[in-house]
Enzyme design. Structure first.
Site, PDB file in Angstrom:
ATOM      1  N   ASP A  82     -67.350  52.980   4.738  1.00  0.00           N
ATOM      2  CA  ASP A  82     -67.916  54.442   4.785  1.00  0.00           C
ATOM      3  C   ASP A  82     -69.246  54.374   4.535  1.00  0.00           C
ATOM      4  OD1 ASP A  82     -67.802  53.516   2.115  1.00  0.00           O
ATOM      5  OD2 ASP A  82     -67.207  55.615   1.199  1.00  0.00           O
ATOM      6  N   GLU A  83     -69.845  53.309   4.578  1.00  0.00           N
ATOM      7  CA  GLU A  83     -71.323  53.247   4.230  1.00  0.00           C
ATOM      8  C   GLU A  83     -72.103  51.923   5.129  1.00  0.00           C
ATOM      9  OE1 GLU A  83     -73.976  53.480   0.230  1.00  0.00           O
ATOM     10  OE2 GLU A  83     -72.089  52.337   0.127  1.00  0.00           O
TER      11      GLU A  83
END
Length: 350
Positions: free
Chosen positions: A94-95
């Site tokens: 997610d990053e």
């Protein structure tokens, strides 16, 4: 991504939207992997025990994680990134860091690119993302949290130093609770306080990290975005429903963990030389024991034999709630590495 796992669950199940949910386990040993923003209002956070999360929010809804689904969405998000630049460094599902100094759109504004990417994620995937924009990964990372959720923050070069000087020390990415407490005891509460200390002072109190902090607060930290990050380790671990007090029971669990780790090593087509046993006790203290072998391994039998030696290296300090095994010093760090078959005489108890 904003509350990524929880947001995906709310996306796929409309009945969960607008409700406090936690991805993870609600049992005594359960841990929260992610919490929706509705749950965060009740101080439910990732890495929190399921029992405490339920205590903080009695009407909290627990959802089992679906990592294959999160990975599927993550790949779609990265596909959007690659429409703008090939310099993408994923940190997790997610990053990621993006270097858009030179980008495929020819857009001179990094802030406008970030806004456009966030809008595409919202339009195409119905998920929210936040962004931080600056001239270094370190500052961009901090900036990405400032206007969450569904926002962005730009720190232009001329504002970096004033921004870091005013920043509370615990907000510095990479400075955890223990280090922050040590800094508080030394009268360091903000970036400006940190900047007032000499490099010699910081090295005395924080060793090698002291030199890192000295340059960090002065904006002298320009790590490149690395699009092809090498895997440094492969690991498997398990938290138990009941504490283990006997090494015999621990070996039974370690056999299953070794089997899972072997599968992961084979799936990733890697071997390693250093085996580390991780032990987390009932009081949450963590201990690691490592051994480096003269050859690369990935076989369960050798992993288990090495871990057994590490386990009996010294007596366990307390009852055990978690055991884990990791393999590092992998053979992917050099393309010239050639893994030769080695005949190994294994030891068995009869």
């Amino acid at each position: 991504m904003d509350a990524f796992y929880a947001s995906v669950e709310q996306l796929d199940n409309p009945e969960l939207r607008g409700k406090p949910i936690a991805v993870g386990g609600a049992s005594e040993r359960g841990v929260v992997s992610a919490a929706s923003y509705e749950a965060r209002k009740f101080n439910v956070r990732s890495a929190m025990s399921g029992v405490l999360a339920r205590k903080n929010c009695p009407h909290l809804i627990f959802v089992k994680p679906r990592f294959e689904r999160y990975k599927e969405i993550s790949q779609k998000i990265r596909a959007i990134f690659y429409d703008y630049t090939d310099l993408v460094e994923p940190l997790s599902l997610d990053e990621a860091y993006l270097d858009v100094t030179e980008n495929k759109k020819g857009n001179p504004s990094a802030s406008m690119i970030a806004k456009e990417i966030r809008q595409r994620i919202a339009d195409e995937l119905n998920l929210n993302a936040s962004a931080g924009i600056s001239n270094s990964k370190f500052v961009a990372k901090i900036a990405s949290d400032i206007n969450k959720p569904n926002g962005q923050k730009t720190i232009p070069p001329e504002e970096v130093i004033p921004f870091l000087e005013e920043l509370p020390i615990q907000k510095f990415f990479g400075i955890g609770k223990v280090t922050a407490t040590r800094m508080f005891n030394l009268g360091i509460f903000t970036g400006l306080d940190l900047k007032s200390k000499t490099e010699e002072f910081l090295v005395t109190h924080f060793k090698k990290s002291g030199s890192h902090y000295y340059h960090l607060v002065r904006g002298n930290y320009y790590s490149k975005v690395k699009p092809h990050r090498e895997r440094k380790s492969v690991a498997a671990e398990h938290t138990f429903s009941k504490n283990l007090t006997s090494e015999i029971f621990m070996m039974e669990k370690l056999e299953k963990i070794s089997e899972e780790l072997e599968k992961r090593l084979l799936r990733n087509k890697v071997s390693g030389k250093t085996v580390t046993l991780k032990i987390k006790y009932s009081d949450f203290k963590t201990q690691t024991r490592s051994k480096t072998l003269p050859y690369f391994i990935k076989e369960k039998a050798i992993l288990l034999e090495t871990v057994k030696e590490l386990l009996y290296q010294e007596k366990v300090l307390n009852s055990v709630r978690l055991l884990g095994i990791s393999v590092t010093n992998l053979n992917i760090h050099s393309k010239k590495t050639v893994e030769k078959p080695i005949d190994i005489q294994l030891k068995f108890e009869f």
